[in-house]
Design an enzyme around this catalytic site. Structure first.
Site, PDB file in Angstrom:
ATOM      1  N   VAL A 273       0.766  -0.927  -0.181  1.00 28.34           N
ATOM      2  CA  VAL A 273      -0.254  -0.039   0.094  1.00 28.34           C
ATOM      3  C   VAL A 273       0.784   1.725   0.309  1.00 28.34           C
ATOM      4  O   VAL A 273       1.864   1.629   0.769  1.00 28.34           O
ATOM      5  CB  VAL A 273      -0.987  -0.526   1.327  1.00 28.34           C
TER       6      VAL A 273
ATOM      7  N   ASP B 244      -4.344  -3.875  16.760  1.00 26.17           N
ATOM      8  CA  ASP B 244      -3.124  -3.428  17.559  1.00 26.17           C
ATOM      9  C   ASP B 244      -3.878  -1.749  16.280  1.00 26.17           C
ATOM     10  O   ASP B 244      -2.875  -1.051  15.434  1.00 26.17           O
ATOM     11  CB  ASP B 244      -2.133  -3.438  16.953  1.00 26.17           C
TER      12      ASP B 244
END
Lengths: 191, 926
Positions: free
Chosen positions: B166, B208
């Site tokens: 990404v 997370d």
């Protein structure tokens, strides 16, 4: 040198050997603790503190605070955590000092800018290796006194905490320390 | 040497060291005898012991620094794994490393991310965890989650996997770079929620979530990364063993939920929490908490204990913190408008206030079960907000829970009290633990931690216990009793801290706020106070002293000046009802001056304008009390003008509507006191229309109801002279409202005062109509109420004078009804009471009450003198007493007139009393 100065298996074995830590899953915990010590040291260094000093015992304290909750299934209480960490600290430092000496013998090169620090580190490295050998000799004769040294010097523990871990009195811990200190000093002074 | 020999050596060593040096040779000679070897050993050891002072004192710090601080593992850049060539390392976690890589065997170059296990970290559990992450990623195909592309084993037999790379920016930095509007930020965040929600539906908890794990592509598509510590919710298909890995570290504690930092197992509620932190940061560019240090221990404690600041407050606080000259780090980074123009902050802050505050705080609640049930529900609530529909999130945490208790039934009040006490108990426990901790920790560090803990405790007390509870409960009937105990405990705690707060402005600010809150609860002007005026002033003074010091420290701090003004007003307003009314006015004027300065500096700040209007009204009321009627009217008109502007530009803001209502009524009263009855009635009608509309919008708001009662009462007063039937109607409406309020919260002092007054007014009115038995009933009711108030707060002079007036009224009605002896008894009691009270001679408020009480006594004696059963001498005696009473009454009024503090409308009253004295004189002359 890679971060695997000690292999996870070595760390695990160390902890298992002390008996301070328990549990079948030490292999899960050991790399955590090691990695934590390493990470903390790294962050200390990168904080650019003017004195650049780094107390191994302060590290152990930090490591404890970070890991206390997550690893508590593996040790009885805070002092036993420290005891295990002290053992690890001893071996990490000794292992590093030995490698360092080997590397130095190999290259012989010293960065001039770092010469002062390097001299200090070199001194400490030699000291730690010698101390470790003397400590191993002491362990043959007086195992408890050697444990006291390990917990106090490498783990930064107080007499009371040492007393708790070793199930002795605080006075005994102090007497063992004084004796061991004199004995080790004498041993190291030998030519 | 054997072990046994060593132990013998050790024993001798210790024994010798216990002796003085000059005693040692003799001892050693004796014990070693001829064993020269032993003697040599022990001598060497003792010598070594003396020389070993500096030996093994310091740990090998430099060596440790080297071993731990050395460079990272050299990157595997250039290495080929499977079909991929590693380009550069882009991430490194505890166990794994992530490389940017590209396919080596294809014509088109596709960049991917490859995750490897770090060398040396390949323990069984790490391998298991790694496989687990891969398995999770494989199950999650979603446009907003980075995809798993491939996987395999390296030549050394270590697993790796290949993910979509990404290319994007962290969500917070993206929002900053693009200067996204509030709406755009919320919409972007909702897309990220979609990805998390999708994972949850596939039984995966991320664990997370933080901005660096939510990247936004240049096309504006958020992508969720890093399921490294994700967990499968239910142990299925052989993943059972994974459930034991709840001990995994929370890598980023700032985003970890309280249960996560406590090391408890994590559920989807933890992800809701972490997303809440992300949203908080997106909206305010700050974290919800103030961390003392980055030490994990402190971070964890803050997360589990500290109450988050409301986002709308956080954004304002941040503005006031970043004064000129100080770096505006956060602000400038975020793309929010420049904070030097406070209008934008105020605007942003206002957009957050209300729904968005509540939404974010609901996600951040400490108890997982009280957060949104799911990420989807969280996201939906944001959607409802964007569509301007009502949201699920409710204000307050603990307070809301207590509020629900209170609503359910009255018995539950006891439960609410318990909740409060346990909160206080928690505070004491932490501070005790803090003290215990100092022994163990390094001193300097512990000192800092202790200071931080204190700060948090006060903050918790002020924010959670006092603010939330008080705010939530105060508008609800029935909660007064609960807070009496709270006040006592809170004060003990605050006083103990105040002495230690020097040199810590943040703690001092919190302390002042807490004292002020305690003052509010003890006897503040708003509804729901306990009516302990002296106690309230005492607490307000403590806050004032702290705030004066803070302003002296930094006179540019506009928030500190506002806080100081607030303290002046609170004290000033409360003092008006005590013997120190003129001091009260001084305080109020100081507040007004502060606000005038502030509004001059920040003319576009609506909040400040609102405060200025309030300050004008308060000064006006005080001036009126002290007889400066024209001055008072000027202040009220100034306030009215400000409020009209505010309400016109913010038509939905209830605060401004309320302020406008109160300003109209203040003008009405000021006009009436100047004998402008028509003007007063007109202004009162405007006030009533506003008040009724506002109360209809928020029918359970006790504060509005109380203000409405006062507006009705005043409406009755203004009509008394020309429209008797109308006046009675207004009084009765006020009484009905009061009765409702009091039934719900019997301990509420202000409601009791209102109801007492209303009864007295009705009684006065009926007495004038010659309806003595009905009037007696209302006087008795009023008397009962005021007597109870006096027994609750003996220092409240005004209430004691009210008791005198009402008892005199009772006496008069009994006398008229022929109950001679009880009437005489009441008269004597009233006279005794009036002798006991020494009110402030300059407080016309109280002086009028005294004049009124004597007047009523005069009429009571007149009625007694006229009793058919009275003998001639009795009649004469009573007539003489009546004259005395009227004379006393007139003395008070004349005194007021001489001081220039007599209302114009009271002149007629004084003439009337003078007339009664003349009549008595005539009668006595016969």
């Amino acid at each position: 040198m890679s971060s695997s100065a000690l292999s996870p298996q070595q760390i695990t074995d160390l902890l298992a050997e002390t008996g301070y830590w328990r549990g079948a899953q030490l292999d899960e915990v050991a790399p955590l603790v090691y990695e934590e010590l390493r990470r903390l040291a790294h962050s200390y260094m990168s904080r650019e503190r003017p004195d650049h000093t780094l107390q191994a015992t302060a590290l152990v304290n930090e490591a404890y605070l970070r890991l206390a909750e997550r690893t508590k299934a593996h040790w009885q209480d805070r002092t036993h955590f420290f005891a295990g960490a002290a053992r690890m600290m001893r071996h990490i430092l000794v292992d590093h000092a030995r490698r360092r000496q080997r590397a130095k013998r190999g290259s012989g090169a010293v960065n001039l800018e770092l010469i002062e620090t390097a001299a200090l580190v070199q001194e400490q490295a030699e000291h730690v290796v010698d101390l470790n050998e003397a400590l191993e000799r002491l362990a043959q004769l007086d195992r408890r006194a050697s444990q006291v040294v390990e917990l106090k010097y490498f783990g930064g523990m107080s007499y009371d905490e040492i007393a708790e871990v070793l199930s002795i009195s605080g006075i005994t811990a102090r007497r063992d320390w004084e004796f061991a200190k004199a004995w080790l000093h004498k041993e190291l002074a030998k030519p | 040497m054997s072990s046994a020999q060593l132990h013998r050596l050790k024993e001798i060593f210790h024994s010798a060291r216990e002796l003085r040096p000059n005693e040692r040779p003799e001892f050693l000679n004796k014990i070693c005898g001829n064993d020269t070897e032993l003697r040599r050993e022990i001598d060497a050891l003792l010598k070594s012991g003396q020389e070993a002072d500096g030996f093994m004192v310091d740990p090998p710090a430099q060596l440790a620094a080297e071993v731990f601080g050395e460079a990272e593992t050299p990157a595997d850049t250039g290495r080929t794994i499977g079909h991929y060539k590693l380009l550069e390392r882009i991430g490194s976690g505890g166990m794994g490393e992530v490389y940017l890589a590209e396919r080596a065997d294809q014509q088109f170059k596709m960049q991917v991310a490859i995750k490897l296990i770090k060398r040396g970290m390949d323990t069984e559990s790490v391998l298991r965890r790694f496989q687990h992450e891969r398995q999770i990623l494989a199950s999650l195909e979603h446009p907003n989650i980075a995809r798993l592309l491939d996987g395999g084993e390296t030549e050394d037999g270590l697993p790796y996997f290949v993910m979509e790379h990404v290319k994007g920016e962290r969500i917070d930095r993206y929002a900053e770079a693009k200067s996204l509007s509030l709406r755009e930020r919320l919409e972007l965040f909702r897309q990220a929620c979609g990805a998390v929600s999708f994972a949850h539906q596939h039984l995966v908890v991320h664990r997370d979530l933080k901005p660096s794990n939510i990247l936004v592509t240049p096309e504006g598509v958020p992508k969720l990364l890093d399921f490294g510590i994700a967990k499968i919710i239910q142990a299925a298909d052989g993943a059972g063993a994974l459930a034991t890995i709840t001990a995994m570290p929370a890598l980023t504690p700032e985003y970890a939920s309280p249960e996560q930092v406590r090391g408890e197992s994590m559920t989807t509620a933890g992800d809701v929490y972490s997303l809440g932190v992300v949203l908080y940061e997106l909206l305010t560019a700050t974290l919800p908490y103030r961390f003392a240090s980055q030490s994990p221990h402190d971070v964890a404690r803050v997360i589990t204990e500290q109450e988050p600041t409301r986002p709308s407050t956080a954004i304002k606080d941040r503005d006031s913190r970043t004064g000129p000259g100080s770096p505006r780090r956060v602000f400038d980074r975020t793309g929010f408008p420049d904070s030097s123009d406070s209008r934008f902050t105020v605007h942003f802050s206002r957009s957050l206030r209300g729904d968005l505050d509540n939404i974010v705080l609901m996600a951040l609640r400490k108890e997982p079960e009280r957060r949104y049930q799911s990420v989807e529900q969280f996201s939906e609530d944001i959607r409802r907000h964007l569509e301007e529909r009502p949201v699920l999130a409710r204000k307050d945490t603990a307070g809301y829970r207590a509020a629900k208790f209170v609503r359910r039934n009255k018995l539950a009040l006891a439960a609410a009290a318990l909740v409060l006490l346990s909160l206080i108990g928690g505070i004491f426990t932490t501070s005790w633990q803090a003290r215990k901790a100092t022994i163990q920790e390094h001193r300097a560090r512990a000192e800092q931690a202790r200071a931080e803990r204190r700060f948090n405790d006060v903050r918790k007390l002020a924010n959670s216990v006092l603010f939330d509870y008080h705010d939530a409960i105060k508008a609800l009937p029935g909660a007064t009793k609960v807070r009496e105990r709270l006040v006592k405990d809170a004060l003990t705690y605050l006083d103990s801290l105040a002495s230690e707060a020097h040199g810590d402005p943040a703690l001092q600010r919190e302390l002042a706020a807490a004292y002020e809150r305690v003052g509010d609860v003890r006897g503040g002007e708003s509804s729901g106070s306990l009516g302990d005026v002296a106690g309230a002033v005492e607490s307000y003074r403590k806050a004032l002293m702290i705030r004066e010091a803070l302003v002296a420290l930094n006179s540019d701090d506009s928030q500190a000046r506002r806080d100081l003004a607030d303290s002046h007003q609170k004290i000033g307003y409360r003092l008006l009802d005590t013997g120190e009314a003129s001091k009260g006015l001084e305080h109020l004027r100081k507040a007004l001056t502060l606000y005038l300065d502030l509004t001059r500096e920040q003319p576009a700040n609506d909040d400040l304008q609102f405060e200025l209007a309030g300050a004008c009204n308060k000064v006006g009321k005080a001036m009126s009390d002290q007889g400066d009627l024209a001055g008072a009217l000027g202040q009220h008109r100034a306030a009215l003008a400000i409020c009209e502007k505010l309400a016109a530009s913010n038509p939905l803001d209830q605060r401004y509507r309320r302020a406008l209502w109160i300003s109209h009524e203040s003008v009405a009263r000021a006009l009436w006191l100047q004998n402008d009855v028509a003007g007063a009635i007109e202004a009162n009608s405007k006030a009533l229309a506003l008040g009724e509309a506002l109360t209809a919008d928020d029918p359970i708001n006790a504060d509005y109801r109380r203000a409405l009662v006062l507006t009705y009462q005043n409406g009755g007063d203004y009509r008394k002279k020309n429209d008797k039937r109308g006046a009675l109607e207004y009084f009765r409406r006020a009484a009905a409202l009061d009765e409702e309020l009091l039934a719900a919260d019997p301990a509420n002092a202000l409601t009791r005062i209102d109801l007492g007054y209303t009864h007295k007014r009705i009684a006065d009115f009926l007495a004038n109509q010659q309806d003595s038995s009905q009037a007696l009933l209302h006087f008795s009711k009023a008397l009962e109420i005021f007597e109870k108030l006096v027994s609750d707060a003996p220092a409240d002079l005004t209430s004691r004078l009210r008791v005198a007036t009402c008892r005199a009224g009772v006496a008069g009605m009994r006398a008229r009804l022929g109950e001679v002896d009880p009437a005489l008894g009441d008269c004597r009691k009233t006279i005794a009471l009036l002798r006991e009270i020494t009110e402030d001679a300059t407080n016309p408020h109280q002086r009028f009450k005294r004049a009124e009480a004597y007047e009523y006594l005069g009429y009571a004696y007149l009625a007694l003198a006229a009793s058919p059963k009275a003998s001639a001498s009795e009649a004469r005696e009573r007539m003489s007493a009546a004259r005395d009473m009227f004379r006393q009454s007139l003395n008070v009024l004349e005194d007021l007139r001489s001081r220039g503090t007599m209302e114009a409308s009271s002149e007629a009253w004084a003439r009337n009393i003078a007339g009664e004295i003349a009549k008595c004189d005539t009668a006595l002359a016969r």
